[in-house]
Scaffold this motif. Structure first.
Motif, PDB file in Angstrom:
ATOM      1  N   VAL A 179       6.169   1.832  31.383  1.00  0.00           N
ATOM      2  CA  VAL A 179       7.350   1.407  30.618  1.00  0.00           C
ATOM      3  C   VAL A 179       6.961   0.153  29.850  1.00  0.00           C
ATOM      4  N   MET A 180       6.833   0.289  28.554  1.00  0.00           N
ATOM      5  CA  MET A 180       6.443  -0.849  27.726  1.00  0.00           C
ATOM      6  C   MET A 180       7.579  -1.199  26.770  1.00  0.00           C
ATOM      7  N   GLY A 181       7.654  -2.471  26.391  1.00  0.00           N
ATOM      8  CA  GLY A 181       8.626  -2.897  25.398  1.00  0.00           C
ATOM      9  C   GLY A 181       7.952  -3.124  24.057  1.00  0.00           C
ATOM     10  N   CYS A 182       8.649  -2.763  22.997  1.00  0.00           N
ATOM     11  CA  CYS A 182       8.121  -3.033  21.656  1.00  0.00           C
ATOM     12  C   CYS A 182       9.290  -3.078  20.677  1.00  0.00           C
ATOM     13  N   GLY A 183       9.362  -4.105  19.875  1.00  0.00           N
ATOM     14  CA  GLY A 183      10.483  -4.227  18.953  1.00  0.00           C
ATOM     15  C   GLY A 183      10.301  -3.455  17.665  1.00  0.00           C
ATOM     16  N   MET A 184       9.071  -3.422  17.154  1.00  0.00           N
ATOM     17  CA  MET A 184       8.861  -2.939  15.789  1.00  0.00           C
ATOM     18  C   MET A 184       7.990  -1.695  15.670  1.00  0.00           C
ATOM     19  N   GLY A 185       7.088  -1.431  16.600  1.00  0.00           N
ATOM     20  CA  GLY A 185       6.146  -0.320  16.427  1.00  0.00           C
ATOM     21  C   GLY A 185       5.063  -0.670  15.424  1.00  0.00           C
ATOM     22  N   GLY A 186       4.510   0.355  14.803  1.00  0.00           N
ATOM     23  CA  GLY A 186       3.337   0.162  13.952  1.00  0.00           C
ATOM     24  C   GLY A 186       3.665  -0.287  12.540  1.00  0.00           C
ATOM     25  N   ALA A 187       4.186  -1.492  12.427  1.00  0.00           N
ATOM     26  CA  ALA A 187       4.620  -2.002  11.122  1.00  0.00           C
ATOM     27  C   ALA A 187       3.467  -2.030  10.123  1.00  0.00           C
ATOM     28  N   GLY A 188       2.283  -2.404  10.581  1.00  0.00           N
ATOM     29  CA  GLY A 188       1.141  -2.496   9.671  1.00  0.00           C
ATOM     30  C   GLY A 188       0.761  -1.133   9.102  1.00  0.00           C
ATOM     31  N   THR A 189       0.816  -0.123   9.967  1.00  0.00           N
ATOM     32  CA  THR A 189       0.488   1.232   9.511  1.00  0.00           C
ATOM     33  C   THR A 189       1.523   1.733   8.502  1.00  0.00           C
ATOM     34  N   TRP A 190       2.787   1.509   8.784  1.00  0.00           N
ATOM     35  CA  TRP A 190       3.859   1.850   7.829  1.00  0.00           C
ATOM     36  C   TRP A 190       3.538   1.297   6.443  1.00  0.00           C
ATOM     37  N   GLU A 191       3.229   0.000   6.433  1.00  0.00           N
ATOM     38  CA  GLU A 191       3.097  -0.680   5.141  1.00  0.00           C
ATOM     39  C   GLU A 191       1.875  -0.205   4.366  1.00  0.00           C
ATOM     40  N   THR A 192       0.741  -0.063   5.038  1.00  0.00           N
ATOM     41  CA  THR A 192      -0.452   0.356   4.289  1.00  0.00           C
ATOM     42  C   THR A 192      -0.296   1.799   3.817  1.00  0.00           C
ATOM     43  N   GLN A 193       0.335   2.639   4.631  1.00  0.00           N
ATOM     44  CA  GLN A 193       0.512   4.028   4.217  1.00  0.00           C
ATOM     45  C   GLN A 193       1.576   4.163   3.131  1.00  0.00           C
ATOM     46  N   HIS A 194       2.551   3.281   3.145  1.00  0.00           N
ATOM     47  CA  HIS A 194       3.536   3.318   2.062  1.00  0.00           C
ATOM     48  C   HIS A 194       2.864   2.952   0.739  1.00  0.00           C
ATOM     49  N   THR A 195       1.944   1.992   0.789  1.00  0.00           N
ATOM     50  CA  THR A 195       1.188   1.636  -0.404  1.00  0.00           C
ATOM     51  C   THR A 195       0.375   2.840  -0.879  1.00  0.00           C
ATOM     52  N   THR A 196      -0.233   3.563   0.064  1.00  0.00           N
ATOM     53  CA  THR A 196      -0.985   4.775  -0.296  1.00  0.00           C
ATOM     54  C   THR A 196      -0.062   5.792  -0.971  1.00  0.00           C
ATOM     55  N   LEU A 197       1.125   5.970  -0.419  1.00  0.00           N
ATOM     56  CA  LEU A 197       2.092   6.914  -1.010  1.00  0.00           C
ATOM     57  C   LEU A 197       2.392   6.542  -2.459  1.00  0.00           C
ATOM     58  N   LEU A 198       2.648   5.264  -2.693  1.00  0.00           N
ATOM     59  CA  LEU A 198       3.037   4.834  -4.040  1.00  0.00           C
ATOM     60  C   LEU A 198       1.855   4.876  -5.001  1.00  0.00           C
ATOM     61  N   GLU A 199       0.669   4.517  -4.503  1.00  0.00           N
ATOM     62  CA  GLU A 199      -0.478   4.403  -5.410  1.00  0.00           C
ATOM     63  C   GLU A 199      -1.230   5.712  -5.596  1.00  0.00           C
ATOM     64  N   LYS A 200      -1.268   6.539  -4.545  1.00  0.00           N
ATOM     65  CA  LYS A 200      -2.112   7.734  -4.613  1.00  0.00           C
ATOM     66  C   LYS A 200      -1.358   9.038  -4.414  1.00  0.00           C
ATOM     67  N   GLY A 201      -0.125   8.949  -3.976  1.00  0.00           N
ATOM     68  CA  GLY A 201       0.686  10.155  -3.830  1.00  0.00           C
ATOM     69  C   GLY A 201       0.759  10.661  -2.401  1.00  0.00           C
ATOM     70  N   PRO A 202       1.722  11.563  -2.174  1.00  0.00           N
ATOM     71  CA  PRO A 202       1.999  12.023  -0.813  1.00  0.00           C
ATOM     72  C   PRO A 202       0.831  12.760  -0.165  1.00  0.00           C
ATOM     73  N   GLU A 203      -0.029  13.366  -0.983  1.00  0.00           N
ATOM     74  CA  GLU A 203      -1.105  14.142  -0.372  1.00  0.00           C
ATOM     75  C   GLU A 203      -2.229  13.276   0.171  1.00  0.00           C
ATOM     76  N   ARG A 204      -2.140  11.978  -0.064  1.00  0.00           N
ATOM     77  CA  ARG A 204      -3.152  11.085   0.503  1.00  0.00           C
ATOM     78  C   ARG A 204      -2.644  10.347   1.745  1.00  0.00           C
ATOM     79  N   VAL A 205      -1.393  10.594   2.107  1.00  0.00           N
ATOM     80  CA  VAL A 205      -0.839   9.917   3.291  1.00  0.00           C
ATOM     81  C   VAL A 205      -1.522  10.447   4.544  1.00  0.00           C
ATOM     82  N   SER A 206      -1.867   9.544   5.442  1.00  0.00           N
ATOM     83  CA  SER A 206      -2.628   9.924   6.636  1.00  0.00           C
ATOM     84  C   SER A 206      -1.803  10.757   7.606  1.00  0.00           C
ATOM     85  N   PRO A 207      -2.393  11.837   8.131  1.00  0.00           N
ATOM     86  CA  PRO A 207      -1.712  12.611   9.176  1.00  0.00           C
ATOM     87  C   PRO A 207      -1.559  11.800  10.475  1.00  0.00           C
TER      88      PRO A 207
END
Lengths: 407, 87
Positions: free
Chosen positions: A101-129
């Motif tokens: 049982v672990m606590g976490c407030g935000m989860g993978g915020a860094g991954t969200w942000e870098t992948q959102h940049t990928t979405l905007l700059e390179k498109g949905p087909e470059r988003v990491s699985p």
């Protein structure tokens, strides 16, 4: 079945140091980890308390690290240390009886942000699985289960800055009900990203002392102006005390009580009357079967925001009827690690009991005259400490209070 | 086996996926290298980024040995810059 809960293992990865010993020495030093953060360049509040020397690739290997957001890396490394410390062997234990049982407030915020940049700059087909399995907050408990053969109940609590304390409280209940024999519990957070820090800044929750970052986190000080965001991972191994005794485990301390409540007041501001906080403290003391007089020390939530520290001081005085034990906020050193805070502070409370030393609150140059507490500052204070109360309060008004006691 | 595309695939596996160099051979399968289906999709994205050819999800699922993978990439006209990757 006794409901006495033993803490048999600790693991810490904090801005004060990597590993339990380094973290403890760092907290005792009273030197704040606040520093300029190169990853926050261009953000108005560009300071944080980072675990500066933590390199996930170095700790976990490139193959594993690249699939794990930093919040999981911090939690997993802390879990490794805690399990080794407990003397339990995941190769031979009955995994069905082991929960996480672990606590976490935000989860993978860094991954969200870098992948959102990928979405905007390179498109949905470059988003990491791997985006989803990297960012969902429950994944830290999932990875702990995978690595340590823990097939029992497995979850992550999200109560913002109370998450780590909530997790430990839930872990206690899994042991009390007999659902588990061992619970790997704690908290982790790695949300020091441009978007989240910009957003905390917009809330005016952060210290603006960007030109003097080591002096920015100053709980209970008259000149405090906000918290310094931090990252950390902290893990405790809990077992029923009779089980721990039967296997001859070294018990660091006991988890004596836990209380939880909600402010039911405002999304982010603490209730100035502290009704909810008072309920959580009273519930924790009741569940421990003790009175305020039995508490030797309080590890405060003490975030260094003007509102929190004033309100917390008032509630403590009300519950303790003006006769308060020594108080410290280790956030002066570590900053505020959000969902990890309740867990790393529970660990510091355990170490305070074991070593008989109360860590100082960093940067307490001139205590706020409105806050009538005996705040330990300057240097560690040696004291016999049998019972510690550790407070955590979160955005959303969620409160969690733990009571820890000598073994 | 030695070709610019093979060398690039090898470099990607080492640098991006953390595979040990001595595990890599033309006959090695992705499964041998502990890469799962999510990694294969990641690999296809990296190949597109680095070599300018698109591997469809269906093709990615069929990838087996590195030899087969290199052949597929070469058939698709994969190109590798003379210099090391800038990505």
């Amino acid at each position: 079945m006794t409901t006495d809960i033993a803490i048999t293992g600790l693991g810490l990865v904090t801005p004060a140091g990597i590993g339990v010993d380094a973290s403890w020495q760092g907290v005792l030093s009273g030197r704040s980890a606040g520093a300029k953060d190169p990853n926050l360049e261009g953000i108005p509040i560009d300071i944080s308390c980072r675990v500066a020397d933590f390199d996930g690739t170095e700790q976990l290997g490139r193959k594993a690290a690249r699939r794990l957001d930093r919040f999981v890396q911090l939690g997993l490394v802390a879990a490794r240390e805690a399990i080794a410390d407990s003397g339990l062997d995941p190769q031979t234990w009955d995994g069905a009886r082991v929960g996480a049982v672990m606590g976490c407030g935000m989860g993978g915020a860094g991954t969200w942000e870098t992948q959102h940049t990928t979405l905007l700059e390179k498109g949905p087909e470059r988003v990491s699985p791997l985006l989803i399995p990297m960012l969902i907050p429950n994944m830290v408990a999932g990875h702990i289960a995978i690595e340590f053969n823990a097939n029992g109940p497995n979850l992550v609590t999200a109560t913002a800055c109370t998450s780590g304390a909530t997790a430990i409280g839930v872990a206690r209940d899994l042991l009390r009900t007999g659902a588990c024999d061992v619970v790997i519990t704690g908290g982790t957070e790695a949300g020091l990203t441009p978007l989240s820090i910009a957003a905390f800044g917009q809330m005016h929750a952060l210290s603006g002392r960007v030109d003097d970052p080591a002096a920015a986190s100053r709980p209970f000080d008259a000149d405090r102006d906000g918290f310094v965001a931090a990252e950390a991972g902290g893990v405790l191994i809990l077992e029923r005390a009779d089980d721990a005794a039967a296997r001859g485990a070294t018990v660091r301390a006991r988890l004596l009580g836990y209380g939880a409540s909600a402010d039911a007041y405002h999304i982010t501001a603490p209730d100035p009357d502290g009704v909810g906080v008072g309920l959580a403290i009273t519930a924790a003391l009741d569940s421990a079967g003790i009175t305020p007089r039995d508490v030797d020390h309080i590890n405060a939530h003490g975030t260094s925001t003007p509102l929190n520290d004033a309100a917390e001081g008032r509630v403590i005085n009300r519950i303790f009827d003006g006769d308060t034990p020594p108080v410290t906020s280790t956030k002066g050193v570590t900053g505020h690690s959000l969902g990890a805070a309740g867990a790393i502070e529970a660990a510091f409370a355990v170490l305070t009991i074991q070593h008989g030393r109360i860590p100082p609150t960093a940067n307490l140059d001139k205590q706020d005259p409105e806050i009538d507490l005996d705040v330990v500052s300057g240097a560690p204070r040696d004291a016999t400490v049998d019972v510690v109360m550790s407070n955590s309060f979160g955005f959303g008004g969620q409160n969690g209070v733990l009571v820890l006691a000598s073994a | 086996m030695s070709s610019a595309v093979y060398d690039k695939v090898k470099e990607l596996l080492i640098e991006k996926f953390g595979v040990a160099e001595d595990e890599i051979s033309p006959e090695a399968t992705f499964s041998d290298l502990d890469l799962d289906s999510l990694d294969l999709v990641e690999f296809a994205l990296a190949a597109e980024e680095e070599m300018g050819v698109r591997i469809s999800d269906e093709e990615a699922e069929q990838l087996d040995t590195l030899n087969d993978t290199v052949k597929l990439l070469e058939q698709k006209g994969a190109t590798v810059e003379g210099e090391a990757s800038h990505q």
